[in-house]
Structures are given as C-alpha cells and as structure tokens.
Enzyme design. Structure first.
Site, short mmCIF file in Angstrom:
data_model
loop_
_atom_site.label_atom_id
_atom_site.label_comp_id
_atom_site.label_asym_id
_atom_site.label_seq_id
_atom_site.Cartn_x
_atom_site.Cartn_y
_atom_site.Cartn_z
N HIS A 23 3.97 9.95 32.17
CA HIS A 23 4.30 9.43 31.06
C HIS A 23 3.66 8.24 30.25
O HIS A 23 3.39 8.50 29.18
CB HIS A 23 5.81 8.87 31.35
CG HIS A 23 6.93 8.33 30.19
ND1 HIS A 23 7.79 9.05 29.56
CD2 HIS A 23 6.65 7.18 29.48
CE1 HIS A 23 8.16 8.20 28.56
NE2 HIS A 23 7.50 7.11 28.48
N GLU A 24 3.23 7.54 31.08
CA GLU A 24 2.46 6.35 30.60
C GLU A 24 1.06 6.68 30.43
O GLU A 24 0.58 6.40 29.37
CB GLU A 24 2.38 5.27 31.70
CG GLU A 24 3.69 4.62 31.95
CD GLU A 24 4.31 4.06 31.02
OE1 GLU A 24 3.72 3.69 29.89
OE2 GLU A 24 5.69 4.03 30.75
N HIS A 27 1.36 8.49 26.80
CA HIS A 27 0.92 7.33 26.02
C HIS A 27 -0.43 6.93 25.55
O HIS A 27 -0.89 6.77 24.50
CB HIS A 27 1.76 6.06 26.31
CG HIS A 27 3.21 6.27 26.23
ND1 HIS A 27 4.14 6.87 25.19
CD2 HIS A 27 4.29 5.83 26.96
CE1 HIS A 27 5.33 6.88 25.23
NE2 HIS A 27 5.49 6.15 26.53
#
Length: 205
Positions: A23-24, A27
């Site tokens: 997820h990170e 980003h």
C-alpha cells in the site's frame, strides 16, 4: 484478534505485512512517477518492510488488530495538477490492495491450500480488501478524501478545513463502531465480487 493471540498473529502476519508495505510502496511509486522526488529522498521506494512500518502503528496492530503504517511524504506542488496528482497517489494504495486480494483469490482457486496455510492465504485477501475499503472512505487523512478532493475542485474547501480534525474523527468513528455500518457490508460486497471475478478467470476450480 484477541490481545496477544500468537496463532492469530501468525496467520494474519503475512496478509498484514503485504497489505501495509505494498500500500505504502504504491503511494511512493506513483508520486515518484509523477515527478515528486520526496518519497525517493525519504527512502520509501523500497519493498523493505522496516522502511514503511510505523513502530506505534505496528504495535497496535499486534495488540488490538488495528494500526497504521508510516505515511509516505508527498509534495503535491511537484505535480502538474496538484489535486489530480494527489488523487492518483492516494488511489494507488487501495487499488494495489484490491489487485493483491484478487490475485490471492486466483491463487486460492488454483491451489486450494489447507490448514494454517489456507487460513493465511484467506487472510491476505480479507485484510487487503478491508484496508482498501477503509482507506477509500472520504474522511481526511484517508485516501478517499484525496480522491474526492480532486473531483470537488474549488468547492472542496470544506475537506481542507476538516483535515486537522480528520484523524480524531476517524478514531472516534472506529471507537464507537459507527464505521462498521459501512465498512463491513462494503468489504463483504467487494470480497464477493473479487472472488467471483477470480472464479471466472480460473474456471471456478
């Protein structure tokens, strides 16, 4: 997850780790591709878990089953369109989680693992879907608020004003279980949809 449940933690750990780290990383990768050097300078263009895990957030995950990863620093002024750029960066995290959940269903259909391995594989799908659905809620600082902000344009000033209080609002909604009314049914619907899509791809094996 009960407090300090070793077996529950063992089963959930792979899903939690994959969900949070990817997820990170998503980003950071999208921000970098859009021209923002901030995530790269902060060492976030990596799949190394320690670069993304927040000590306090990870501890709360282990103890209470709810926590957070280290937010990726992003400077929207590097983007050609700051609002659209932030929306793309924000959406990258949940979309990655949904893709991972779908691939997990495909693996499940093809492999049909049993025992603790089977439970761990199921947890990968479930955790990733819940993380995606939760983050897509339009409440600052969640990813959904960045996407909504881009669509609102000049009329989205109220979201900016809510930003300083967003974290407190999210915690309040979680503590009072208000989010459960939306989160659980939405996540269940997404899980069913992804499972069906995976079955269509694999032939329902």
């Amino acid at each position: 997850m009960p407090l300090f449940d070793p077996l529950g933690l063992l089963v959930a750990a792979p899903g939690l780790l994959l969900a949070l780290v990817l997820h990170e990383y998503a980003h950071a990768r999208v921000a970098d591709r859009l021209g923002d050097p901030t995530p790269r300078a902060a060492g976030r263009l990596t799949l190394e878990p320690l670069a993304h895990l927040d000590p306090v957030g990870t501890l709360l995950l282990v103890v209470f089953g709810f926590g957070w990863a280290k937010p990726v620093p992003v400077n929207p002024w590097y983007f050609r369109n700051p609002l659209a750029g932030m929306a793309l960066v924000a959406a990258a995290g949940p979309v990655t989680n949904l893709v991972l959940a779908f691939l997990t269903f495909v693996v499940w259909d093809l492999w049909q693992p049993a025992g603790l391995v089977g439970l761990a594989v199921q947890h990968v799908a479930v955790i990733n879907v819940y993380l995606a659905v939760f983050n897509l809620m339009p409440i600052p600082p969640l990813d959904g608020s960045r996407v909504l902000r881009a669509f609102l344009g000049r009329s989205g000033g109220w979201l900016d004003a809510l930003e300083p209080y967003g974290g407190l609002l999210v915690m309040l909604l979680l503590i009072t279980n208000v989010l459960d009314v939306v989160l659980f049914p939405a996540a269940a619907a997404v899980l069913e949809g992804l499972s069906g899509a995976a079955a269509a791809v694999t032939g329902g094996r």
